[in-house]
Design an enzyme around this catalytic site. Structure first.
Site, short mmCIF file in Angstrom:
data_model
loop_
_atom_site.label_atom_id
_atom_site.label_comp_id
_atom_site.label_asym_id
_atom_site.label_seq_id
_atom_site.Cartn_x
_atom_site.Cartn_y
_atom_site.Cartn_z
N ASP A 321 0.87 -1.16 0.00
CA ASP A 321 0.00 0.00 0.00
C ASP A 321 0.91 1.22 0.00
O ASP A 321 2.09 1.12 0.37
CB ASP A 321 -0.89 -0.03 1.24
CG ASP A 321 -1.72 1.23 1.39
OD1 ASP A 321 -2.33 1.66 0.40
OD2 ASP A 321 -1.74 1.80 2.50
N ASP A 520 -1.49 -1.13 6.17
CA ASP A 520 -1.65 -0.60 7.52
C ASP A 520 -2.69 -1.37 8.33
O ASP A 520 -2.94 -1.04 9.49
CB ASP A 520 -2.01 0.89 7.48
CG ASP A 520 -3.30 1.16 6.72
OD1 ASP A 520 -4.07 0.21 6.50
OD2 ASP A 520 -3.54 2.32 6.35
N ASP A 524 -6.62 -2.01 4.14
CA ASP A 524 -5.95 -3.07 3.39
C ASP A 524 -6.29 -4.46 3.91
O ASP A 524 -5.71 -5.45 3.46
CB ASP A 524 -4.42 -2.88 3.47
CG ASP A 524 -3.99 -1.57 2.84
OD1 ASP A 524 -4.42 -1.29 1.71
OD2 ASP A 524 -3.24 -0.83 3.48
#
Length: 631
Positions: A321, A520, A524
């Site tokens: 991410d 995180d 996600d």
């Protein structure tokens, strides 16, 4: 001595067994053979009791045979033909290796034991009358107000009610540097208040705290074996059955086929039973895996099980991410441009007056930039916050506006050199904020969510180890391209919704054998759950504990490199142990067939290899030598 007996009874029993063997040898030397035999039998019983009962209990409970049964049978067999010393030595060394394996297991749980010791049992809670009462932490309810004196541990998760605090969070993150907190910041159970007494509001029950989750996670990890350990454990039952069948067959071959005496044939059968037992093989993986998990926990790296730490070193594609993972998660002013004739101190004062009470991340970035500048504060008239657009205000009869392009540029006539330069900045993926005076653009601020300091070095490390790197982000194309280029990523995907990240991961799994996702742990979560190895950064979130296979509590990317090397070291040590164990077993079996070794030497060779394997695995308690990444 009493404390030692309670903490490690098997080791004490082993030492007593060894002392009795020495006494038995001395008695035999003095010609007291009957008494020495009795002493050897006593040594046999004391040294073998723990291992024998464990083996029988495991066999009965799981309906499977194990190496403990083989060792007991070999010792009994040696004793039946009068080899009392050999039987006692076999049990002594087998007991010693078992005690060392138990030591390895206990050592691996020290991280949890140490954590448990810092958990407070009581808390100082405020009553409605503002008086304090001391209660058990289990009695604390969400919303309670609690006092945490200087030097004491925070009793449960909550938020800070005062203006600031300084806490030692090493129990949570492993980070020795104290963490500064401000009003409403999260406080975590078992962290230590280093300054004056603080007040906090309880937000979680004691059983639901981050600290409690960490303890449960590591305990679960220690009870979840790796693929290798599971395979060896499954093979143990079959292996033991084969040995139990082969030993009487070989005794028959020795007696009738080779015309050896019955005593010699039976004796060689007992040696074969000893040296063919897979003790070292069984101990090849588990102590090493437990040691690696324990060491990682002390570093703030939490694994959900042996499978996770074993798979980490096999990753060949790592997806990231962007926001909060590769980048700081907070925009920063990277460019400031203004019309030459405009006084910068006036611009700074206007922006500060417009943005001073806004909580928007862009406002925070602008105010952080202004704190580094020199100017005098001013007061605007008719200040207005047009939510979703921008802010306006009046100063010295001129109207000032700040915001993004659609809010500021309402007419083609407003374009000037600043606007043209801003277009180039936007092509670089930066967010541009415009400041206008009476509809004329007089200044621009370009902002970018900058990469973490260790991001570029971490990506370089991964690529050096042939790991394909890809960023999957919801940000627009230009921003994604800028970050990907700066960090040297192999590829990137932009404008991705959370569900699209999952589809991309599935595509990657068609190409690569082991795909991990680093995020995180919040938006996600679906991608983390669908990856082969889900890695959550900064695991202060419950969702990270639930979905990720690995949680990096320190929120620092360079721990990816550290964990990768730790996993590979675990794999190397496990492979070393397996190969060494098999070579020793084959060598000792061959030496027995040619009558080159006796039972004591077979015991020493076989159980000595088991001890060496366990000690080799314990090396992982020391971790690996850190190689600082070039940041």
């Amino acid at each position: 001595m009493k404390k030692l007996w309670k903490s490690n009874k098997p080791m004490v029993a082993t030492l007593v067994s060894g002392a009795l063997i020495l006494l038995g040898i001395l008695l035999n030397y003095q010609g007291m053979e009957t008494l020495s035999a009795a002493v050897f039998v006593l040594s046999f019983i004391i040294g073998g009791f723990h291992q024998a009962t464990e083996g029988i209990r495991d066999t009965w409970k799981n309906k499977r045979l194990n190496v403990d049964i083989l060792m007991v049978l070999a010792a009994i067999g040696a004793s039946l033909i009068g080899y009392w010393l050999e039987g006692a030595l076999l049990i002594f060394i087998f007991s010693l290796s078992g005690s060392l394996e138990e030591y390895a297991t206990n050592k691996s749980t020290e991280a949890i034991t140490a954590l448990m010791k810092v958990v407070p049992t009581t808390a100082k809670r405020y009553l409605s009358s503002n008086q304090l009462e001391e209660v058990s932490i289990e009695e604390l309810q969400i919303g309670d107000r609690v006092l945490v004196p200087k030097g004491e541990s925070v009793p449960t998760d909550g938020i800070l009610l005062g203006s600031r605090a300084l806490l030692d969070e090493s129990a949570i993150t492993g980070e020795s540097i104290p963490k500064e907190k401000k009003a409403t910041d999260d406080l975590y159970a078992s962290t230590i208040n280093l300054q004056e007494a603080i007040q906090m509001e309880v937000t979680k029950r004691s059983k639901d705290t981050l600290f409690a989750n960490i303890i449960r996670l590591v305990q679960t990890a220690q009870n979840t074996p790796s693929h290798t350990a599971s395979l060896i454990n499954r093979l143990e039952n079959t292996y033991v059955k084969v040995v139990l069948v082969m030993v009487p067959l070989m005794i028959a071959v020795f007696y009738w086929g080779l015309d050896w005496t019955w005593n010699e044939s039976f004796y060689r059968g007992m040696v074969l039973l000893t040296v063919a037992s897979p003790c070292a093989l069984v101990a090849s993986a588990t102590p090493a895996t437990l040691s690696a998990i324990s060491h990682a926990a002390k570093q703030g790296i939490l694994f959900k099980g042996g499978i996770a730490i074993e798979n980490f070193g096999r990753i060949d594609c790592m997806a990231f991410d962007k926001t909060g993972t590769l980048t700081e998660g907070k925009p920063r002013v990277t460019n400031f441009n203004r019309k030459p004739e405009t006084d910068p101190s006036i611009i700074f004062a206007i922006v500060e007056s417009l943005e001073h009470d806004s909580t928007h991340p862009i406002a925070s970035a602008l105010l952080a930039f202004l704190r580094e500048q020199e100017y005098s504060s001013i007061t605007l008239e008719d200040r207005e916050d047009l939510t979703g657009f921008g802010l306006t205000g009046t100063y010295q009869n001129s109207q000032w506006k700040i915001g993004k392009e659609p809010f500021i540029l309402t007419s083609p006539a407003q374009r000037n050199e600043l606007v043209d330069e801003a277009s180039h900045l936007q092509e670089d993926g930066k967010t541009v904020i415009y400041l206008s005076k009476d509809d004329e653009v007089v200044a621009t601020f370009a902002l970018l969510d900058t990469p973490k300091t260790d991001a570029k070095a971490t990506i370089a490390f991964l690529k050096e180890n042939n790991i394909h790197t890809i960023m999957i982000t919801g940000d627009h194309e230009a921003t994604a391209a800028t970050i990907a280029k700066e960090l040297g990523l192999n590829e990137y995907r932009a404008n991705c919704l959370p569900e699209e990240k999952t589809h991309i991961l599935k595509e990657l799994q068609q190409t690569y054998q082991m795909v991990s996702m680093v995020g995180d742990g919040i938006n996600d979560a679906p991608a983390l759950a669908h990856s082969d190895v889900g890695i959550a950064m900064g695991g202060g979130t419950d969702i990270a504990m639930q979905t990720a296979d690995v949680v990096l509590m320190k929120d620092e990317l360079h721990y990816l490199a550290y964990t990768y090397e730790l996993s590979n070291k675990l794999r190397r040590i496990t492979l070393q142990n397996i190969l060494f164990s098999l070579i020793v077993i084959l060598f000792l079996i061959g030496a027995n067939l040619f009558q080159y070794i006796n039972l004591p030497l077979g015991v020493i060779g076989h159980e000595g290899s088991t001890i060496l394997v366990i000690l080799n695995g314990l090396r992982l308690l020391l971790g690996i030598k850190k190689k600082p990444l070039d940041t």
